[in-house]
Design a protein around this motif. Structure first.
Motif, short mmCIF file in Angstrom:
data_model
loop_
_atom_site.label_atom_id
_atom_site.label_comp_id
_atom_site.label_asym_id
_atom_site.label_seq_id
_atom_site.Cartn_x
_atom_site.Cartn_y
_atom_site.Cartn_z
N PHE A 1 -7.19 -6.07 10.33
CA PHE A 1 -7.50 -4.32 10.50
C PHE A 1 -9.04 -4.64 10.50
O PHE A 1 -9.51 -3.75 11.39
CB PHE A 1 -6.94 -3.93 9.39
CG PHE A 1 -7.32 -2.39 9.34
CD1 PHE A 1 -6.56 -1.76 10.35
CD2 PHE A 1 -8.09 -1.83 8.61
CE1 PHE A 1 -6.95 -0.17 10.39
CE2 PHE A 1 -8.66 -0.60 8.54
CZ PHE A 1 -7.81 0.38 9.30
N TRP A 2 -9.86 -5.26 9.82
CA TRP A 2 -11.41 -5.08 10.02
C TRP A 2 -11.87 -5.20 11.15
O TRP A 2 -12.80 -4.77 11.56
CB TRP A 2 -11.94 -6.11 8.91
CG TRP A 2 -13.38 -6.01 8.76
CD1 TRP A 2 -14.00 -5.00 7.95
CD2 TRP A 2 -14.24 -6.76 9.19
NE1 TRP A 2 -15.25 -5.32 7.93
CE2 TRP A 2 -15.67 -6.27 9.02
CE3 TRP A 2 -14.24 -7.87 10.05
CZ2 TRP A 2 -16.70 -6.96 9.56
CZ3 TRP A 2 -15.37 -8.34 10.72
CH2 TRP A 2 -16.64 -7.96 10.29
N PHE A 3 -11.29 -6.48 11.79
CA PHE A 3 -11.69 -7.05 13.15
C PHE A 3 -11.35 -5.94 14.05
O PHE A 3 -12.00 -5.61 15.32
CB PHE A 3 -11.07 -8.56 13.54
CG PHE A 3 -11.96 -9.44 13.27
CD1 PHE A 3 -13.11 -9.87 13.90
CD2 PHE A 3 -11.55 -10.35 12.33
CE1 PHE A 3 -14.13 -10.64 13.51
CE2 PHE A 3 -12.51 -11.64 12.10
CZ PHE A 3 -13.79 -11.54 12.81
N ALA A 4 -10.18 -5.34 14.01
CA ALA A 4 -9.78 -4.33 14.97
C ALA A 4 -10.66 -3.20 14.95
O ALA A 4 -10.96 -2.36 15.89
CB ALA A 4 -8.30 -4.09 14.58
N GLN A 5 -10.95 -2.83 13.70
CA GLN A 5 -11.83 -1.54 13.47
C GLN A 5 -12.98 -1.70 13.41
O GLN A 5 -13.98 -0.37 13.79
CB GLN A 5 -11.25 -0.85 12.11
CG GLN A 5 -9.79 -0.42 12.10
CD GLN A 5 -9.46 0.39 13.41
OE1 GLN A 5 -10.35 1.58 13.57
NE2 GLN A 5 -8.42 0.21 14.15
N GLN A 6 -13.84 -2.50 12.80
CA GLN A 6 -15.27 -2.69 12.75
C GLN A 6 -15.68 -3.89 13.14
O GLN A 6 -16.90 -3.97 13.51
CB GLN A 6 -15.61 -2.21 11.20
CG GLN A 6 -15.37 -0.96 10.85
CD GLN A 6 -16.00 -0.84 9.52
OE1 GLN A 6 -16.92 -1.55 9.00
NE2 GLN A 6 -15.65 0.44 9.00
#
Length: 85
Positions: free
Chosen positions: A52-57
């Motif tokens: 999720f972190w890679f996808a969002q930020q």
């Protein structure tokens, strides 16, 4: 940059660098953020999973780093081939 071979070498190096940065950006944004997200979901980063972190930020931050690295590398490439400002 007087001769054609020097001009061709400059553009080959430029295109190679652009291709490398596009592959890195694709792997981070599409690969880590979408394709590999289920595998990265077990790793916690900042209260959320790594996918999720890679996808969002993460992909945005990597893109910003790639912009600065590209500008720095292009300045070096320009100096090497004698076309700096």
């Amino acid at each position: 940059m007087a001769d054609k071979s020097s001009s061709n070498a400059y553009w080959r190096a430029n295109i190679r660098m652009i291709q490398l940065f596009l592959v890195i950006w694709f792997l981070v944004s599409f690969g880590f953020g979408i394709l590999l997200r289920p595998m990265l979901s077990g790793i916690a980063v900042g209260g959320t999973d790594l996918g999720f972190w890679f996808a969002q930020q993460g992909s945005i931050l990597v893109f910003l780093v790639l912009i600065f690295v590209y500008a720095w590398r292009m300045n070096r490439l320009d100096k090497e081939h004698g076309v700096e400002e």
